[in-house]
Design an enzyme around this catalytic site. Structure first.
Site, short mmCIF file in Angstrom:
data_model
loop_
_atom_site.label_atom_id
_atom_site.label_comp_id
_atom_site.label_asym_id
_atom_site.label_seq_id
_atom_site.Cartn_x
_atom_site.Cartn_y
_atom_site.Cartn_z
N ASP A 196 0.86 -1.19 0.00
CA ASP A 196 0.00 0.00 0.00
C ASP A 196 0.90 1.24 0.00
OD1 ASP A 196 0.75 -0.65 2.75
OD2 ASP A 196 -0.51 1.02 3.35
N HIS A 518 1.52 -8.91 -3.23
CA HIS A 518 0.50 -7.87 -2.99
C HIS A 518 1.26 -6.54 -2.92
CE1 HIS A 518 -3.43 -6.40 -1.56
NE2 HIS A 518 -2.73 -5.57 -0.78
N ASP A 562 1.06 -17.79 -3.49
CA ASP A 562 1.68 -16.77 -4.34
C ASP A 562 0.57 -16.14 -5.17
OD1 ASP A 562 3.26 -15.13 -5.83
OD2 ASP A 562 4.16 -16.72 -7.04
N GLU A 571 2.15 -10.09 0.89
CA GLU A 571 2.48 -8.66 0.71
C GLU A 571 3.99 -8.51 0.87
OE1 GLU A 571 -0.12 -5.95 2.79
OE2 GLU A 571 0.93 -4.18 2.03
O1 9MR Z 1 -3.65 -3.39 0.35
C1 9MR Z 1 -3.87 -3.40 1.75
C2 9MR Z 1 -2.65 -3.95 2.45
O2 9MR Z 1 -1.56 -3.10 2.27
C3 9MR Z 1 -2.93 -4.19 3.92
O3 9MR Z 1 -1.85 -4.88 4.52
C4 9MR Z 1 -4.21 -4.99 4.10
C5 9MR Z 1 -4.57 -5.16 5.56
O4 9MR Z 1 -4.75 -3.95 6.18
O5 9MR Z 1 -5.28 -4.36 3.43
C6 9MR Z 1 -5.06 -4.25 2.05
O6 9MR Z 1 -6.16 -3.61 1.49
C7 9MR Z 1 -7.32 -4.42 1.38
C8 9MR Z 1 -8.37 -3.98 2.36
O7 9MR Z 1 -7.96 -4.18 3.68
C9 9MR Z 1 -9.68 -4.69 2.10
N1 9MR Z 1 -10.09 -4.52 0.74
C10 9MR Z 1 -9.12 -5.02 -0.23
C11 9MR Z 1 -7.81 -4.30 -0.06
C12 9MR Z 1 -6.75 -4.88 -1.01
O8 9MR Z 1 -7.05 -4.63 -2.31
O1 9MR Z 2 3.10 -6.28 9.55
C1 9MR Z 2 1.81 -6.03 10.10
C2 9MR Z 2 1.37 -7.26 10.84
O2 9MR Z 2 2.20 -7.50 11.95
C3 9MR Z 2 -0.09 -7.12 11.26
O3 9MR Z 2 -0.52 -8.34 11.81
C4 9MR Z 2 -0.93 -6.73 10.07
C5 9MR Z 2 -2.41 -6.56 10.39
O4 9MR Z 2 -2.59 -5.49 11.27
O5 9MR Z 2 -0.46 -5.52 9.52
C6 9MR Z 2 0.84 -5.64 9.01
O6 9MR Z 2 1.26 -4.41 8.51
C7 9MR Z 2 0.62 -3.92 7.34
C8 9MR Z 2 0.16 -2.52 7.66
O7 9MR Z 2 -0.88 -2.57 8.60
C9 9MR Z 2 -0.28 -1.75 6.42
N1 9MR Z 2 0.70 -1.80 5.41
C10 9MR Z 2 1.08 -3.16 5.02
C11 9MR Z 2 1.63 -3.89 6.21
C12 9MR Z 2 2.12 -5.28 5.80
O8 9MR Z 2 1.08 -6.15 5.49
#
Ligand code: 9MR
Ligand code: 9MR
Ligand code: ZN
Length: 593
Positions: A196, A518, A562, A571
């Site tokens: 993100d 991701h 994957d 991600e």
């Molecule tokens: O892309 C988002 C990712 O970076 C985060 O780690 C994740 C959890 O917070 O959320 C992803 O975004 C998703 C969102 O939470 C729910 N709708 C779909 C999004 C991904 O396309």
């Molecule tokens: O790395 C983070 C992990 O420890 C948490 O369990 C998770 C859900 O809260 O979020 C991860 O961090 C995400 C962050 O919230 C948004 N950007 C992407 C990060 C990696 O997925």
């Protein structure tokens, strides 16, 4: 990303080569290479000549003998017998070891396992991880926000114009209502956190800290690497220039009172578009919703990282070193007044929370780094009177974004300040030796030779693996027992292909890298392959996205896909790449003088 068949093309090519080998009349006595089997798992990058070399064989058709062959001509260089079958509850695999540590010749090789087939190719060389170090470090440049990025000529086609700056759709930034302020504020720069486009101080802290530590622990090796970034050639080691890019953004996240904002994001995640087209809505400096609005964890991490930067930049950029030290001290003063302001998303904010509920370890890290940099008695007093609550080192696992206690303890033990309390240092060293020995034993007992406990298959488990590597390399810095660095290297081998999926978990690295992170730029651009050098989050037994949540039950280490949709297992993130940079640096050769 366009659909591509690179992987299939490669497999096709090796089949073709094997077919050529069978052609009648072939003059050489080159051995016919049998097909690659995913049941033979190797580090697809390779191994160091002087360290253990293990592969894992997980297919019952293997009859017991194996040989090491030279890629060029198939010549048998070494051989052996597989070890006993070991049941691995974490993967469900039955694992037999192929130990070819006796091989010290350099070059490109593969394993040939009787009854089964061959492994992917791998190298043996003293600088076998140099390219991995380059790609994994350079990935931070690819994450830069607020400037045009272009990975050419090394990776042509991986580029984007400046994002999140004035003139684009959602410039950085506005104050969010949760920050108790309004209007515009300059929050441009830094790195996108992950797949993100958010920017989060807590996560920036440990990531930037570990990069700076990589330089501090291995200065000649790191300085020798040309990362091919815009600043290359300016007289400052490239990795430090890369870190400074993010440090300058972090400085903008410090409020006038010394406290540090927790994050800068939109309210919701945008879609899978390039960053300059981010459609997540306005981007805000986000607060806790009530006074004092900044968070203690962000402020503690900030103080720690700025203190490290003050040490590391002193010889290169004294003015910057002075700026960051003053910022660290102002953050420390705020933290003393506000030790436990916890961040929670409020007020309509749905982006990543990094909601650490205990900021005492961040304060300990800040005190330890400020002491190591300045020798200040107030920092020493804080550390020596509070460290015992966080002892023993690594007692709660390796460093991670919510738990930086071990970084605090290590940095105090490594301090060169004359005022360092030697009794405290001795206690940390004894604990670190014990923790290191326990990790070595656990790693040896694991059929895949990794340090993970079954409960360590969390969101970002590959980052946990890398951080075990960092912890082992740091324990080695305190007490140079080769078994510690061997165990660090074993964790690296898992990330680079020696795992149940026979997959390299770094994009564009190894014969068989994962391909669908991701990661918004990788998903949105026209390149066949994802952006290079990025570590996947890895297996996550606890789930958290629609893809792995829909999988049938699996053992913990197999809860991975994957698949771009699997943000809980696939991600990428700066805090997983940074420990991998450190781990790789710990295994690079010292440059010739
Ligand atoms: O892309 C988002 C990712 O970076 C985060 O780690 C994740 C959890 O917070 O959320 C992803 O975004 C998703 C969102 O939470 C729910 N709708 C779909 C999004 C991904 O396309
Ligand atoms: O790395 C983070 C992990 O420890 C948490 O369990 C998770 C859900 O809260 O979020 C991860 O961090 C995400 C962050 O919230 C948004 N950007 C992407 C990060 C990696 O997925
Ligand atoms: Zn951006």
């Amino acid at each position: 990303m366009r659909p591509s068949s690179r992987w299939r093309a490669q497999v096709g090519l090796s089949v073709l080569l094997a077919a050529c080998g069978t052609a009648a009349g072939r003059a050489s006595n080159k051995a016919v290479r049998s097909a690659v089997s995913e049941g033979v798992k190797v580090d697809q990058v390779g191994y160091l000549p002087a360290r253990p070399k293990l592969a894992m064989v997980t297919d019952a058709r293997a009859t017991g003998a194996f040989s090491v062959r030279r890629t060029r001509d198939g010549a048998e260089i070494a051989g052996g017998t597989l070890g006993p079958a070991l049941a691995d509850p974490d993967t469900g695999d039955t694992v037999r070891l192929a130990d070819f540590s006796a091989l010290t010749e350099t070059g490109s090789f593969y394993l040939d396992v009787a009854g089964l087939g061959t492994s992917d190719d791998f190298e043996v060389a003293p600088d076998v991880y140099a390219r991995a170090f380059l790609l994994v470090s350079r990935a931070f440049y690819g994450q830069r926000c607020g400037m045009a990025v272009d990975l050419a000529p090394l990776h042509p086609g991986y580029s984007h114009p400046a994002c999140h700056v004035a003139g684009t759709r959602n410039p950085d930034a506005l104050f969010h209502a949760s920050a108790g302020a309004s209007g515009a504020v300059d929050g441009s720069g830094g790195w996108h956190d992950a797949g993100d486009y958010g920017k989060y101080v807590v996560n920036s802290g440990i990531s930037t800290g570990e990069l700076l530590w990589a330089y501090e622990a291995f200065p000649e090796r790191v300085a020798a690497a040309n990362l091919q970034i815009p600043e290359s050639g300016n007289g400052v080691p490239d990795l430090l220039d890369e870190a400074r890019w993010n440090l300058r953004w972090m400085l903008k996240m410090q409020d006038a009172d010394g406290g540090v904002w927790h994050k800068l994001t939109s309210e919701r995640f945008g879609s899978f578009v390039m960053p300059e087209a981010d459609d997540g809505g306005p981007r805000y400096v986000i607060g806790t919703g009530s006074a004092p609005y900044k968070s203690s964890c962000a402020t503690g991490d900030f103080a720690a990282v700025m203190a490290i930067a003050a040490r590391v930049f002193r010889p290169f950029d004294p003015e910057f070193a002075g700026t960051v030290l003053a910022a660290a001290e102002r953050a420390w003063a705020w933290l003393a007044r506000n030790p436990s302001v916890v961040f929670r998303n409020c007020c309509g904010v749905q982006t990543g929370e990094y909601g650490d509920t205990n900021c005492a370890d961040e304060a300990l890290w800040a005190a330890a780094e400020l002491f190591r940099t300045t020798g200040g008695s107030q920092y020493n007093a804080y550390f020596t009177s509070s460290f015992a609550a966080f002892d023993p080192i690594l007692g709660n696992g390796p460093p991670s974004w919510p738990d930086v206690r071990s970084l605090a303890l290590f940095t105090y033990a490594l301090s060169r300040q004359p005022a360092t309390d030697e009794a405290v240092r001795a206690r940390i060293r004894v604990d670190a030796a014990a923790a290191g020995a326990a990790l070595v034993a656990r790693t040896r007992a694991n059929p895949y030779r990794i340090s993970l406990r079954p409960t360590d298959y969390v969101w970002g488990s590959n980052g946990v693996v890398a951080n075990y590597g960092v912890a082992l390399a740091l324990a080695y810095a305190l007490q140079p027992d080769p078994a510690l660095l061997d165990a660090a290297a074993e964790n690296l081998h898992y990330l680079l292909g020696r795992n149940t999926f026979a997959l390299s978990w770094v994009t564009q690295l190894g014969v068989r890298p994962y391909r669908h992170p991701h990661h918004r730029p990788s998903g949105a651009d026209a390149n066949a392959e994802p952006w290079p050098g990025m570590l996947s989050g890895g297996p996550n037994r606890y789930g958290g996205d629609p893809v792995i949540d829909a999988m049938p039950a699996t053992p913990p280490a197999r809860r991975y896909r994957d698949d771009q949709g699997s943000y809980a297992s696939n991600e990428i993130a700066i805090n997983w790449n940074a420990p991998l940079v450190f781990l790789l640096a710990s295994l690079l050769p010292d440059p010739a003088r």
